[in-house]
Write an enzyme that holds these catalytic residues in place. Structure first.
Site, PDB file in Angstrom:
ATOM      1  N   GLU A   1      51.051   7.848  18.800  1.00 60.18           N
ATOM      2  CA  GLU A   1      51.979   8.964  19.049  1.00 60.18           C
ATOM      3  C   GLU A   1      51.183  10.119  19.628  1.00 60.18           C
ATOM      4  OE1 GLU A   1      53.193   9.339  15.042  1.00 60.18           O
ATOM      5  OE2 GLU A   1      51.329  10.320  14.422  1.00 60.18           O
TER       6      GLU A   1
ATOM      7  N   VAL B   1      33.133   5.274  11.215  1.00 61.56           N
ATOM      8  CA  VAL B   1      31.867   4.881  10.570  1.00 61.56           C
ATOM      9  C   VAL B   1      31.834   3.374  10.295  1.00 61.56           C
ATOM     10  CG1 VAL B   1      31.442   7.159   9.565  1.00 61.56           C
ATOM     11  CG2 VAL B   1      32.798   5.495   8.263  1.00 61.56           C
TER      12      VAL B   1
ATOM     13  N   CYS C   1      17.851   8.878   3.265  1.00 61.60           N
ATOM     14  CA  CYS C   1      17.019   9.312   2.129  1.00 61.60           C
ATOM     15  C   CYS C   1      16.831  10.828   2.174  1.00 61.60           C
ATOM     16  CB  CYS C   1      15.647   8.635   2.208  1.00 61.60           C
ATOM     17  SG  CYS C   1      14.519   9.209   0.906  1.00 61.60           S
TER      18      CYS C   1
ATOM     19  N   SER D   1      43.774  11.693  16.036  1.00 62.96           N
ATOM     20  CA  SER D   1      44.836  12.705  15.943  1.00 62.96           C
ATOM     21  C   SER D   1      44.464  13.988  16.671  1.00 62.96           C
ATOM     22  CB  SER D   1      45.120  13.023  14.468  1.00 62.96           C
ATOM     23  OG  SER D   1      43.942  13.551  13.857  1.00 62.96           O
TER      24      SER D   1
ATOM     25  N   CYS E   1      12.589  11.404   2.482  1.00 62.46           N
ATOM     26  CA  CYS E   1      11.837  11.168   3.732  1.00 62.46           C
ATOM     27  C   CYS E   1      12.731  11.209   4.971  1.00 62.46           C
ATOM     28  CB  CYS E   1      11.131   9.807   3.666  1.00 62.46           C
ATOM     29  SG  CYS E   1      12.245   8.392   3.787  1.00 62.46           S
TER      30      CYS E   1
ATOM     31  N   TYR F   1      32.435   5.835  -0.979  1.00 62.89           N
ATOM     32  CA  TYR F   1      31.859   5.131   0.185  1.00 62.89           C
ATOM     33  C   TYR F   1      31.526   3.676  -0.154  1.00 62.89           C
ATOM     34  CZ  TYR F   1      31.901   9.425   2.816  1.00 62.89           C
ATOM     35  OH  TYR F   1      32.340  10.556   3.476  1.00 62.89           O
TER      36      TYR F   1
ATOM     37  N   CYS G   1      10.567   4.936   1.655  1.00 61.46           N
ATOM     38  CA  CYS G   1       9.506   5.686   0.943  1.00 61.46           C
ATOM     39  C   CYS G   1       9.515   5.433  -0.558  1.00 61.46           C
ATOM     40  CB  CYS G   1       9.668   7.194   1.209  1.00 61.46           C
ATOM     41  SG  CYS G   1      11.058   7.946   0.336  1.00 61.46           S
TER      42      CYS G   1
ATOM     43  N   HIS H   1      29.872  10.471  13.802  1.00 62.70           N
ATOM     44  CA  HIS H   1      30.054  10.798  12.385  1.00 62.70           C
ATOM     45  C   HIS H   1      29.218   9.889  11.486  1.00 62.70           C
ATOM     46  CE1 HIS H   1      34.202  12.839  13.208  1.00 62.70           C
ATOM     47  NE2 HIS H   1      33.178  13.571  13.598  1.00 62.70           N
TER      48      HIS H   1
ATOM     49  N   ASN I   1      47.364   6.253  22.239  1.00 58.36           N
ATOM     50  CA  ASN I   1      47.548   6.527  20.816  1.00 58.36           C
ATOM     51  C   ASN I   1      48.915   6.017  20.375  1.00 58.36           C
ATOM     52  OD1 ASN I   1      45.955   7.816  18.689  1.00 58.36           O
ATOM     53  ND2 ASN I   1      47.699   9.221  18.494  1.00 58.36           N
TER      54      ASN I   1
HETATM   55  N1  APR Z   1      47.170   2.232  17.299  1.00 54.50           N
HETATM   56  C1  APR Z   1      46.842   3.402  17.909  1.00 54.50           C
HETATM   57  N2  APR Z   1      46.796   4.602  17.259  1.00 54.50           N
HETATM   58  C2  APR Z   1      47.076   4.585  15.945  1.00 54.50           C
HETATM   59  C3  APR Z   1      47.426   3.409  15.244  1.00 54.50           C
HETATM   60  C4  APR Z   1      47.463   2.195  15.981  1.00 54.50           C
HETATM   61  N3  APR Z   1      47.787   1.042  15.395  1.00 54.50           N
HETATM   62  N4  APR Z   1      47.662   3.739  13.946  1.00 54.50           N
HETATM   63  C5  APR Z   1      47.463   5.066  13.841  1.00 54.50           C
HETATM   64  N5  APR Z   1      47.127   5.582  15.046  1.00 54.50           N
HETATM   65  C6  APR Z   1      46.825   6.978  15.394  1.00 54.50           C
HETATM   66  C7  APR Z   1      47.597   7.980  14.574  1.00 54.50           C
HETATM   67  O1  APR Z   1      48.860   8.267  15.212  1.00 54.50           O
HETATM   68  C8  APR Z   1      46.670   9.202  14.627  1.00 54.50           C
HETATM   69  O2  APR Z   1      46.945  10.007  15.767  1.00 54.50           O
HETATM   70  O3  APR Z   1      45.465   7.202  15.089  1.00 54.50           O
HETATM   71  C9  APR Z   1      45.288   8.591  14.758  1.00 54.50           C
HETATM   72  C10 APR Z   1      44.472   8.654  13.476  1.00 54.50           C
HETATM   73  O4  APR Z   1      44.237  10.017  13.210  1.00 54.50           O
HETATM   74  P1  APR Z   1      43.414  10.418  11.899  1.00 54.50           P
HETATM   75  O5  APR Z   1      43.941   9.665  10.743  1.00 54.50           O
HETATM   76  O6  APR Z   1      43.366  11.915  11.869  1.00 54.50           O
HETATM   77  O7  APR Z   1      41.954   9.850  12.168  1.00 54.50           O
HETATM   78  P2  APR Z   1      40.856  10.434  13.142  1.00 54.50           P
HETATM   79  O8  APR Z   1      41.472  11.161  14.290  1.00 54.50           O
HETATM   80  O9  APR Z   1      39.921   9.334  13.447  1.00 54.50           O
HETATM   81  O10 APR Z   1      40.103  11.505  12.195  1.00 54.50           O
HETATM   82  C11 APR Z   1      38.998  12.165  12.747  1.00 54.50           C
HETATM   83  O11 APR Z   1      38.537  13.163  10.611  1.00 54.50           O
HETATM   84  O12 APR Z   1      38.472  12.913   8.338  1.00 54.50           O
HETATM   85  C12 APR Z   1      37.697  12.962   9.465  1.00 54.50           C
HETATM   86  O13 APR Z   1      35.601  11.982   9.722  1.00 54.50           O
HETATM   87  C13 APR Z   1      36.951  11.679   9.672  1.00 54.50           C
HETATM   88  O14 APR Z   1      36.358  10.630  11.751  1.00 54.50           O
HETATM   89  C14 APR Z   1      37.445  11.173  11.010  1.00 54.50           C
HETATM   90  C15 APR Z   1      37.987  12.422  11.677  1.00 54.50           C
END
Ligand code: APR
Length: 240
Positions: free
Chosen positions: A208, A97, A121, A182, A124, A57, A143, A113, A206
């Protein structure tokens, strides 16, 4: 005069930050292709190796100042501001985040998230802004307890934040929009099903089709910096 929709819920995932240079999780070059989520994003992983989790992180927190909000973040901030100006509302639920929505000017944000820029902490339970590296030596600013700090983010197996607020925002929405996720992690991936059950139309923006693409009443595919501003402009057209 109102926009086509008055009460929106917008869900974002890492895809909206991808063009700002923030790695997504499940793309081929994503975070989970480099790290095992069980080691760096679970309470068990933190208990087993806190130094590894802190370094995971710390590296992401250190990267925040070098990335900027992109046109998609800015479009959502404009959507919120212009809807509110005519008595509407846009609730931004983000799985991310990072602080890019804040830096683009969005205000009504629910970080389900948690946030990379906050530290929690274990003594506390205070959550405080934290821009530096966290370690086992870190002292709680609230704290003064030492060695009990963790990133204030939600790990796998932990309960996401603001679930009641999100449920009521969806229940009173007239449009649900999902951007850059996704659809593979619950409960966020279930929000579209909740919206449709309540008769709320849902749009997916998205790169895709997501895993829950079939739930959406409308889908537009392409990079967020192109698709999101165009969609927001259409939504706000009646106000122009
Ligand atoms: N524009 C639009 N969409 C995009 C782009 C872009 N430039 N680049 C990637 N993507 C899409 C991908 O096709 C995918 O469907 O964004 C999505 C990202 O999916 P993930 O990598 O699974 O991320 P996310 O859905 O945010 O994950 C959810 O999983 O690991 C945990 O806590 C983590 O918050 C996260 C959660």
């Amino acid at each position: 005069m109102t926009a086509r929709f008055d009460k929106l819920v917008v869900l974002t995932g890492s895809g909206i930050s991808a063009e700002s240079g923030v790695a997504t999780f499940r793309d081929a070059d994503g975070v989970w292709a480099k790290y095992d989520y069980r080691e760096v994003a679970t309470p068990e992983g933190f208990a087993a190796n806190p130094a590894l989790v802190h370094s995971f992180y710390n590296e992401r927190r250190r990267g925040l100042p070098s990335v900027e909000p992109n046109a998609a973040h800015h479009a959502l901030a404009e959507l919120e501001q212009r809807l509110e100006a005519v008595g509407g509302r846009s609730t931004l639920v983000t799985q991310n985040v990072d602080d890019l929505h804040e830096r683009a000017g969005s205000k009504n944000i629910l970080h389900m998230h948690g946030e990379l820029s906050l530290a929690l902490c274990g003594v506390c339970n205070a959550s405080t802004p934290y821009a530096d590296d966290l370690s086992l030596e870190s002292v709680c600013p609230a704290c003064n307890a030492k060695g009990a700090m963790r990133p204030d983010v939600v790990w796998f197996g932990e309960i996401p934040r603001f679930m009641d607020e999100i449920a009521s925002a969806i229940a009173s929405a007239d449009l649900f929009v999902s951007i850059g996720t996704s659809g593979s992690v619950y409960p966020a991936a279930g929000f579209v099903g909740e919206a449709r059950r309540l008769g709320v139309p849902a749009t997916e923006l998205n790169l895709e089709p997501s895993e829950n693409a079939s739930f959406f009443s409308e889908s537009r595919y392409g990079p967020a910096t192109e698709v999101v501003p165009a969609f927001v402009q259409e939504l706000l057209e009646p106000l122009d």
